[in-house]
Design a protein around this motif. Structure first.
Motif, PDB file in Angstrom:
ATOM      1  N   GLY A  42       0.800  -1.226   0.000  1.00 18.96           N
ATOM      2  CA  GLY A  42       0.000   0.000   0.000  1.00 18.96           C
ATOM      3  C   GLY A  42       0.831   1.273   0.000  1.00 18.96           C
ATOM      4  N   ALA A  43       2.071   1.179  -0.409  1.00 20.03           N
ATOM      5  CA  ALA A  43       2.984   2.332  -0.406  1.00 20.03           C
ATOM      6  C   ALA A  43       2.959   3.019  -1.766  1.00 20.03           C
ATOM      7  N   LEU A  44       1.869   3.693  -2.062  1.00 23.74           N
ATOM      8  CA  LEU A  44       1.648   4.265  -3.395  1.00 23.74           C
ATOM      9  C   LEU A  44       2.712   5.296  -3.786  1.00 23.74           C
ATOM     10  N   ASN A  45       3.110   6.165  -2.862  1.00 23.13           N
ATOM     11  CA  ASN A  45       4.130   7.169  -3.202  1.00 23.13           C
ATOM     12  C   ASN A  45       5.453   6.516  -3.562  1.00 23.13           C
ATOM     13  N   GLN A  46       5.813   5.463  -2.850  1.00 20.31           N
ATOM     14  CA  GLN A  46       7.052   4.751  -3.167  1.00 20.31           C
ATOM     15  C   GLN A  46       6.941   4.030  -4.508  1.00 20.31           C
ATOM     16  N   VAL A  47       5.757   3.521  -4.819  1.00 21.26           N
ATOM     17  CA  VAL A  47       5.545   2.864  -6.121  1.00 21.26           C
ATOM     18  C   VAL A  47       5.766   3.871  -7.241  1.00 21.26           C
ATOM     19  N   LYS A  48       5.277   5.078  -7.067  1.00 19.07           N
ATOM     20  CA  LYS A  48       5.464   6.121  -8.078  1.00 19.07           C
ATOM     21  C   LYS A  48       6.948   6.414  -8.290  1.00 19.07           C
ATOM     22  N   GLN A  49       7.712   6.457  -7.199  1.00 17.36           N
ATOM     23  CA  GLN A  49       9.146   6.700  -7.312  1.00 17.36           C
ATOM     24  C   GLN A  49       9.832   5.571  -8.062  1.00 17.36           C
ATOM     25  N   VAL A  50       9.457   4.342  -7.741  1.00 18.21           N
ATOM     26  CA  VAL A  50      10.047   3.179  -8.419  1.00 18.21           C
ATOM     27  C   VAL A  50       9.711   3.226  -9.910  1.00 18.21           C
ATOM     28  N   ALA A  51       8.455   3.503 -10.232  1.00 17.28           N
ATOM     29  CA  ALA A  51       8.021   3.526 -11.636  1.00 17.28           C
ATOM     30  C   ALA A  51       8.754   4.605 -12.428  1.00 17.28           C
ATOM     31  N   SER A  52       9.077   5.702 -11.792  1.00 15.56           N
ATOM     32  CA  SER A  52       9.780   6.777 -12.509  1.00 15.56           C
ATOM     33  C   SER A  52      11.205   6.380 -12.890  1.00 15.56           C
ATOM     34  N   GLY A  53      11.749   5.345 -12.249  1.00 10.37           N
ATOM     35  CA  GLY A  53      13.106   4.911 -12.549  1.00 10.37           C
ATOM     36  C   GLY A  53      13.215   3.792 -13.562  1.00 10.37           C
ATOM     37  N   PHE A  54      12.090   3.363 -14.145  1.00  9.11           N
ATOM     38  CA  PHE A  54      12.125   2.280 -15.126  1.00  9.11           C
ATOM     39  C   PHE A  54      12.942   2.695 -16.343  1.00  9.11           C
ATOM     40  N   PRO A  55      13.938   1.881 -16.741  1.00  7.42           N
ATOM     41  CA  PRO A  55      14.700   2.209 -17.944  1.00  7.42           C
ATOM     42  C   PRO A  55      13.869   2.056 -19.227  1.00  7.42           C
ATOM     43  N   ASN A  56      12.873   1.169 -19.199  1.00  8.56           N
ATOM     44  CA  ASN A  56      12.023   0.930 -20.366  1.00  8.56           C
ATOM     45  C   ASN A  56      10.573   1.106 -19.940  1.00  8.56           C
ATOM     46  N   LYS A  57       9.999   2.233 -20.340  1.00  9.75           N
ATOM     47  CA  LYS A  57       8.616   2.515 -19.954  1.00  9.75           C
ATOM     48  C   LYS A  57       7.621   1.985 -20.991  1.00  9.75           C
ATOM     49  N   ASN A  58       8.072   1.055 -21.803  1.00 14.01           N
ATOM     50  CA  ASN A  58       7.206   0.476 -22.829  1.00 14.01           C
ATOM     51  C   ASN A  58       7.162  -1.040 -22.664  1.00 14.01           C
ATOM     52  N   CYS A  59       6.860  -1.489 -21.440  1.00 13.25           N
ATOM     53  CA  CYS A  59       6.774  -2.926 -21.184  1.00 13.25           C
ATOM     54  C   CYS A  59       5.519  -3.212 -20.357  1.00 13.25           C
ATOM     55  N   PRO A  60       4.992  -4.420 -20.447  1.00 15.54           N
ATOM     56  CA  PRO A  60       3.743  -4.753 -19.737  1.00 15.54           C
ATOM     57  C   PRO A  60       3.806  -4.502 -18.235  1.00 15.54           C
ATOM     58  N   GLY A  61       4.905  -4.847 -17.579  1.00 15.20           N
ATOM     59  CA  GLY A  61       5.004  -4.646 -16.136  1.00 15.20           C
ATOM     60  C   GLY A  61       4.868  -3.183 -15.742  1.00 15.20           C
ATOM     61  N   TYR A  62       5.494  -2.318 -16.517  1.00 17.02           N
ATOM     62  CA  TYR A  62       5.392  -0.875 -16.263  1.00 17.02           C
ATOM     63  C   TYR A  62       3.943  -0.409 -16.423  1.00 17.02           C
ATOM     64  N   PHE A  63       3.295  -0.841 -17.494  1.00 18.88           N
ATOM     65  CA  PHE A  63       1.917  -0.409 -17.736  1.00 18.88           C
ATOM     66  C   PHE A  63       0.970  -0.904 -16.645  1.00 18.88           C
ATOM     67  N   ILE A  64       1.179  -2.110 -16.158  1.00 19.89           N
ATOM     68  CA  ILE A  64       0.326  -2.632 -15.088  1.00 19.89           C
ATOM     69  C   ILE A  64       0.514  -1.807 -13.821  1.00 19.89           C
ATOM     70  N   ILE A  65       1.752  -1.536 -13.472  1.00 22.48           N
ATOM     71  CA  ILE A  65       2.016  -0.739 -12.268  1.00 22.48           C
ATOM     72  C   ILE A  65       1.435   0.667 -12.415  1.00 22.48           C
ATOM     73  N   GLU A  66       1.650   1.297 -13.557  1.00 22.01           N
ATOM     74  CA  GLU A  66       1.088   2.631 -13.781  1.00 22.01           C
ATOM     75  C   GLU A  66      -0.446   2.596 -13.748  1.00 22.01           C
ATOM     76  N   GLY A  67      -1.031   1.547 -14.310  1.00 23.44           N
ATOM     77  CA  GLY A  67      -2.483   1.404 -14.284  1.00 23.44           C
ATOM     78  C   GLY A  67      -3.026   1.295 -12.870  1.00 23.44           C
ATOM     79  N   VAL A  68      -2.341   0.538 -12.032  1.00 19.95           N
ATOM     80  CA  VAL A  68      -2.781   0.396 -10.636  1.00 19.95           C
ATOM     81  C   VAL A  68      -2.611   1.718  -9.892  1.00 19.95           C
ATOM     82  N   ILE A  69      -1.534   2.439 -10.166  1.00 18.08           N
ATOM     83  CA  ILE A  69      -1.345   3.759  -9.550  1.00 18.08           C
ATOM     84  C   ILE A  69      -2.531   4.658  -9.895  1.00 18.08           C
ATOM     85  N   GLU A  70      -2.904   4.671 -11.163  1.00 16.68           N
ATOM     86  CA  GLU A  70      -4.043   5.502 -11.582  1.00 16.68           C
ATOM     87  C   GLU A  70      -5.347   5.028 -10.952  1.00 16.68           C
TER      88      GLU A  70
END
Length: 87
Positions: A42-70
């Motif tokens: 349930g650490a949404l702010n930390q998830v946002k920080q982690v997601a911002s560091g993804f080297p490839n923002k065009n992968c399924p895992g990134y999209f799922i995490i971003e979708g859950v954040i939204e």
């Protein structure tokens, strides 16, 4: 309660890994795993920080995490659009 302790322990292990020593694809997997663990905790702010560091923002895992954040931010339409990109 026990499950949160296990996720917390797993996160600490992932945090101990020096990502500077990893290739981009390995770093991506590490960040995806950290993101999913933080979502479980349930650490949404930390998830946002982690997601911002993804080297490839065009992968399924990134999209799922971003979708859950939204979704957690109650941006349901945007969450749906982002999550569909993972498919």
């Amino acid at each position: 309660m026990q499950l949160n302790l296990q996720f917390s322990t797993a996160y600490k292990i992932y945090e101990s890994i020096d990502s500077k020593e990893l290739f981009d694809n390995e770093k991506q997997k590490l960040l995806i795993n950290k993101g999913f663990i933080l979502l479980q905790l349930g650490a949404l702010n930390q998830v946002k920080q982690v997601a911002s560091g993804f080297p490839n923002k065009n992968c399924p895992g990134y999209f799922i995490i971003e979708g859950v954040i939204e979704e957690k931010s109650l941006n349901i339409k945007k969450a749906s659009q982002i999550t569909q990109k993972a498919l």
